[in-house]
Scaffold this motif. Structure first.
Motif, PDB file in Angstrom:
ATOM      1  N   GLY A 222       0.460  -1.422  -0.327  1.00 61.46           N
ATOM      2  CA  GLY A 222      -0.143  -0.118  -0.344  1.00 61.46           C
ATOM      3  C   GLY A 222       0.782   0.961   0.052  1.00 61.46           C
ATOM      4  O   GLY A 222      -0.053   2.142   0.703  1.00 61.46           O
ATOM      5  N   LYS A 223       2.085   1.320   0.018  1.00 60.70           N
ATOM      6  CA  LYS A 223       2.531   2.639  -0.090  1.00 60.70           C
ATOM      7  C   LYS A 223       3.038   3.424  -1.823  1.00 60.70           C
ATOM      8  O   LYS A 223       4.539   1.781  -2.320  1.00 60.70           O
ATOM      9  N   SER A 224       3.855   4.217  -1.966  1.00 60.75           N
ATOM     10  CA  SER A 224       3.981   4.735  -2.786  1.00 60.75           C
ATOM     11  C   SER A 224       5.493   4.607  -3.143  1.00 60.75           C
ATOM     12  O   SER A 224       5.719   4.426  -2.450  1.00 60.75           O
ATOM     13  N   GLY A 225       5.963   4.733  -4.305  1.00 61.37           N
ATOM     14  CA  GLY A 225       7.610   4.864  -4.325  1.00 61.37           C
ATOM     15  C   GLY A 225       7.897   5.812  -3.695  1.00 61.37           C
ATOM     16  O   GLY A 225       9.074   5.968  -3.220  1.00 61.37           O
ATOM     17  N   PHE A 226       6.967   7.256  -3.630  1.00 59.82           N
ATOM     18  CA  PHE A 226       7.533   8.298  -3.063  1.00 59.82           C
ATOM     19  C   PHE A 226       7.507   8.083  -1.183  1.00 59.82           C
ATOM     20  O   PHE A 226       8.604   8.288  -0.871  1.00 59.82           O
ATOM     21  N   VAL A 227       6.696   7.188  -0.901  1.00 58.68           N
ATOM     22  CA  VAL A 227       7.051   6.899   0.467  1.00 58.68           C
ATOM     23  C   VAL A 227       8.109   5.224   0.999  1.00 58.68           C
ATOM     24  O   VAL A 227       9.221   5.837   2.094  1.00 58.68           O
ATOM     25  N   GLN A 228       8.128   4.497  -0.386  1.00 59.87           N
ATOM     26  CA  GLN A 228       9.055   3.688  -0.080  1.00 59.87           C
ATOM     27  C   GLN A 228      10.251   4.854   0.279  1.00 59.87           C
ATOM     28  O   GLN A 228      11.883   3.847   0.611  1.00 59.87           O
ATOM     29  N   LEU A 229      10.889   5.653  -0.541  1.00 59.35           N
ATOM     30  CA  LEU A 229      11.459   6.430  -1.145  1.00 59.35           C
ATOM     31  C   LEU A 229      12.086   7.455   0.987  1.00 59.35           C
ATOM     32  O   LEU A 229      12.962   7.161   1.046  1.00 59.35           O
ATOM     33  N   LEU A 230      10.655   7.816   0.880  1.00 52.33           N
ATOM     34  CA  LEU A 230      11.292   8.220   2.150  1.00 52.33           C
ATOM     35  C   LEU A 230      11.483   7.157   3.615  1.00 52.33           C
ATOM     36  O   LEU A 230      12.900   7.362   4.599  1.00 52.33           O
ATOM     37  N   GLU A 231      10.920   6.550   3.187  1.00 47.94           N
ATOM     38  CA  GLU A 231      11.708   5.058   4.446  1.00 47.94           C
ATOM     39  C   GLU A 231      13.008   5.005   3.869  1.00 47.94           C
ATOM     40  O   GLU A 231      14.060   4.478   4.989  1.00 47.94           O
ATOM     41  N   ALA A 232      13.751   4.732   3.056  1.00 46.86           N
ATOM     42  CA  ALA A 232      14.879   3.845   3.023  1.00 46.86           C
ATOM     43  C   ALA A 232      15.782   5.461   3.096  1.00 46.86           C
ATOM     44  O   ALA A 232      17.139   5.204   3.797  1.00 46.86           O
ATOM     45  N   VAL A 233      15.110   6.828   2.867  1.00 45.69           N
ATOM     46  CA  VAL A 233      16.174   8.222   3.367  1.00 45.69           C
ATOM     47  C   VAL A 233      16.401   7.966   4.783  1.00 45.69           C
ATOM     48  O   VAL A 233      17.300   8.464   5.274  1.00 45.69           O
ATOM     49  N   HIS A 234      15.356   7.506   5.717  1.00 54.89           N
ATOM     50  CA  HIS A 234      14.943   7.636   6.917  1.00 54.89           C
ATOM     51  C   HIS A 234      16.077   6.374   7.623  1.00 54.89           C
ATOM     52  O   HIS A 234      16.269   6.585   8.557  1.00 54.89           O
ATOM     53  N   GLU A 235      16.344   5.707   6.736  1.00 54.70           N
ATOM     54  CA  GLU A 235      17.234   4.045   7.536  1.00 54.70           C
ATOM     55  C   GLU A 235      18.469   5.054   7.682  1.00 54.70           C
ATOM     56  O   GLU A 235      19.383   4.487   8.561  1.00 54.70           O
ATOM     57  N   ILE A 236      18.730   6.320   6.219  1.00 55.93           N
ATOM     58  CA  ILE A 236      20.137   6.770   6.683  1.00 55.93           C
ATOM     59  C   ILE A 236      20.755   7.223   8.231  1.00 55.93           C
ATOM     60  O   ILE A 236      19.978   8.108   8.486  1.00 55.93           O
ATOM     61  N   GLU A 237      22.118   6.336   8.322  1.00 58.09           N
ATOM     62  CA  GLU A 237      22.687   7.157   9.786  1.00 58.09           C
ATOM     63  C   GLU A 237      23.298   8.224   9.580  1.00 58.09           C
ATOM     64  O   GLU A 237      23.867   9.150   8.236  1.00 58.09           O
ATOM     65  N   GLY A 238      23.062   9.212  10.974  1.00 58.82           N
ATOM     66  CA  GLY A 238      24.250  10.896  10.408  1.00 58.82           C
ATOM     67  C   GLY A 238      22.901  11.594   9.698  1.00 58.82           C
ATOM     68  O   GLY A 238      22.207  12.999   9.722  1.00 58.82           O
ATOM     69  N   VAL A 239      21.566  11.423   8.898  1.00 63.11           N
ATOM     70  CA  VAL A 239      20.193  12.324   8.266  1.00 63.11           C
ATOM     71  C   VAL A 239      19.832  11.862   9.654  1.00 63.11           C
ATOM     72  O   VAL A 239      19.366  11.258  10.330  1.00 63.11           O
ATOM     73  N   GLU A 240      19.238  13.127   9.983  1.00 66.04           N
ATOM     74  CA  GLU A 240      18.438  13.513  11.322  1.00 66.04           C
ATOM     75  C   GLU A 240      17.077  14.726  10.890  1.00 66.04           C
ATOM     76  O   GLU A 240      16.006  13.658  11.553  1.00 66.04           O
ATOM     77  N   ARG A 241      16.364  15.188  10.100  1.00 60.21           N
ATOM     78  CA  ARG A 241      15.661  15.261   9.521  1.00 60.21           C
ATOM     79  C   ARG A 241      15.972  15.466   8.320  1.00 60.21           C
ATOM     80  O   ARG A 241      16.274  15.522   6.638  1.00 60.21           O
ATOM     81  N   ILE A 242      13.970  15.112   7.449  1.00 60.41           N
ATOM     82  CA  ILE A 242      13.650  14.244   6.352  1.00 60.41           C
ATOM     83  C   ILE A 242      12.339  16.109   5.429  1.00 60.41           C
ATOM     84  O   ILE A 242      11.549  16.214   6.669  1.00 60.41           O
ATOM     85  N   ARG A 243      12.618  16.590   4.494  1.00 63.41           N
ATOM     86  CA  ARG A 243      11.932  17.393   4.146  1.00 63.41           C
ATOM     87  C   ARG A 243      11.509  17.085   2.484  1.00 63.41           C
ATOM     88  O   ARG A 243      12.643  16.510   2.293  1.00 63.41           O
TER      89      ARG A 243
END
Ligand code: SAM
Length: 453
Positions: A222-243
């Motif tokens: 049920g997740k779009s490509g965009f949400v899948q991308l958000l999840e993948a970027v969320h995993e990255i250590e050191g990235v604290e905020r996503i806009r």
């Protein structure tokens, strides 16, 4: 010595990002970046076509530059990049014969090769506004200074190019082409590299960023490509905020709303361009949503994140907009209570359906509605900012304040600028400040209770 280059950018964050990538590609080839036009061997204007005023500004600038360079340094190479280069192509050289280079929106990455050719005497003029498969993945280099005090805390990452929405007022699908998305691994690799160099906040960029991967990445659970991308970027250590910016309301399905509840690095901030509060106009604009649907999205977002900062874009005055339509926009602004809104005075654009619609509105009427809407947006914004006084806010410190470099500035999670008396050592820190005062779309924090983690 390799020539030095100065790039001046007009328009949106995507243009800023494109310019940065071109600059980094040039540096990689040995070119240097000039500190001003006055000393540059190459001057490039990266242009915007969204409104006529932006085009005229760039043309006027080039006319001034050409006259000056002809007099003082005729060897300087002059070029146009980006959206206006794409839509006008060779015409720009016909009109301004001192221009040597015209590079369209799918050819940014060729700029360095074309300059090499010009300096080697292989070509005198270059115009390239063709399409190029894979060009969406060519905007990936950054200007970074290693993990030093000077390395940026925040970065833009271009995840796609083009637009398929064809709003009747908008030139972007013609200047940027159809939607083309990069792959998730490619974007993640870029974000990882940025995080390794000290970047803590990433803003994903696209003309309609929420349409990312629509044709290439299958919906999963049920997740779009965009949400899948958000999840993948969320995993990255050191990235604290996503806009991310800029989305389209149609992109806020339940999967994205739910992502806000699930992904703590996804900050509570949404720039949701509404354009108008009138259903009649939304239809004329080909926006694909109604006022009610838009309000429904805001409600859902505020339910998952009550502190959600919401900003928007509004156009005044689309051909045929009546006083009643405009009042619906005013009432929508009151109902949503936007933190801020960018008001765009409608500008008829070449080959767009709205330019041929009946009921084109005179400039005076646009100015009048613009002033009324602006007064309302400022009033609502001031209330929002005033409400923050006395609160503790988490900020990410980006660096010295632009207006007063003796002070530092950071942003709250919901995208409000906070200025405070800090020092260089706060750069890149996520910390809590107490808000003491609100100014015009700026908050002031108290240094006495800085709480560095
Ligand atoms: N994602 C955005 C959206 O949903 O519309 C698209 C970004 S668009 C390139 C940036 C803004 O430019 C739009 O939101 C719109 O308000 C403004 N704009 C586009 N065409 C315009 C025109 N012909 N005149 C005035 N403003 C325009």
């Amino acid at each position: 010595m390799m020539p030095s280059v100065y790039i001046k950018t007009y328009g949106c964050q995507m243009n800023e990002r494109d310019s940065e990538a071109v600059a980094a590609q040039l540096v990689a080839k040995g070119y240097t970046l000039a500190s001003s036009e006055a000393v540059a061997d190459v001057i490039l204007l990266n242009t915007c076509s969204v409104r006529d005023a932006a085009e005229q500004k760039a043309i006027g600038k080039m006319q001034t530059l050409a006259a000056e360079m002809r007099r003082t340094r005729p060897e300087v190479v002059l070029g146009f990049l980006g959206c206006m280069a794409q839509s006008r192509g060779q015409q720009l050289i016909d009109k301004l014969p001192d221009v040597d280079l015209v590079v369209g929106t799918q050819k940014f990455h060729r700029t360095a090769d074309y300059l090499d050719d010009i300096f080697a005497g292989k070509r005198t003029k270059v115009v390239d506004v063709g399409e190029e498969q894979g060009s969406e993945a060519a905007i990936r280099e950054h200007i970074l200074n290693g993990n030093t005090a000077e390395s940026p805390v925040t970065a833009f990452v271009s995840i796609m190019q083009g637009c398929n929405q064809y709003c009747t007022f908008c030139i972007v699908p013609y200047t940027r082409g159809g939607e083309r998305s990069r792959t998730i691994p490619d974007i993640v690799a870029e974000c990882r590299e940025l995080a390794a160099r000290g970047v803590r906040e990433i803003t994903l960029l696209g003309q309609i960023v929420t349409s990312y991967g629509k044709r290439d990445i299958p919906v999963r659970d049920g997740k779009s490509g965009f949400v899948q991308l958000l999840e993948a970027v969320h995993e990255i250590e050191g990235v604290e905020r996503i806009r991310f910016t800029s989305p389209h309301p149609k992109g806020y399905g339940d999967d994205l709303v739910e992502a806000y509840a699930r992904l703590p690095k996804l900050v509570e901030s949404a720039h949701l361009p509404v354009q108008s509060g009138s259903d009649r106009l939304l239809k004329l604009m080909h926006r694909g949503y109604t006022r009610e649907r838009f309000l429904g999205i805001i409600e859902k977002l505020r339910r998952v994140r009550p502190e959600m900062g919401i900003t928007t874009d509004i156009i005044v005055v689309l051909p045929g907009e009546t006083e009643l339509d405009f009042e619906e926009t005013l009432s929508l602004a009151r109902e949503v209570e936007f933190d801020n809104a960018y008001i765009f005075k409608y500008s008829p654009r070449k080959d767009t359906p709205a330019a041929a619609m009946p009921g084109q509105v005179a400039q005076a009427a646009k100015e009048e509605r613009n002033a009324r809407l602006l007064a309302l947006i400022n009033e609502i914004g001031a209330r929002h900012y005033e409400k923050c006084v006395g609160r503790q806010e988490q900020i990410l410190v980006e660096g010295p304040s632009k207006k007063n470099p003796a002070r530092m500035m950071g942003r709250t999670r919901n995208n409000k600028i906070v200025v405070f008396e800090g020092s260089g050592r706060h750069r890149g820190q996520i910390m809590d400040v107490k808000i003491k005062r609100a100014g015009s779309f700026t908050l002031y924090g108290d240094p006495a209770i800085l709480n560095v983690d």
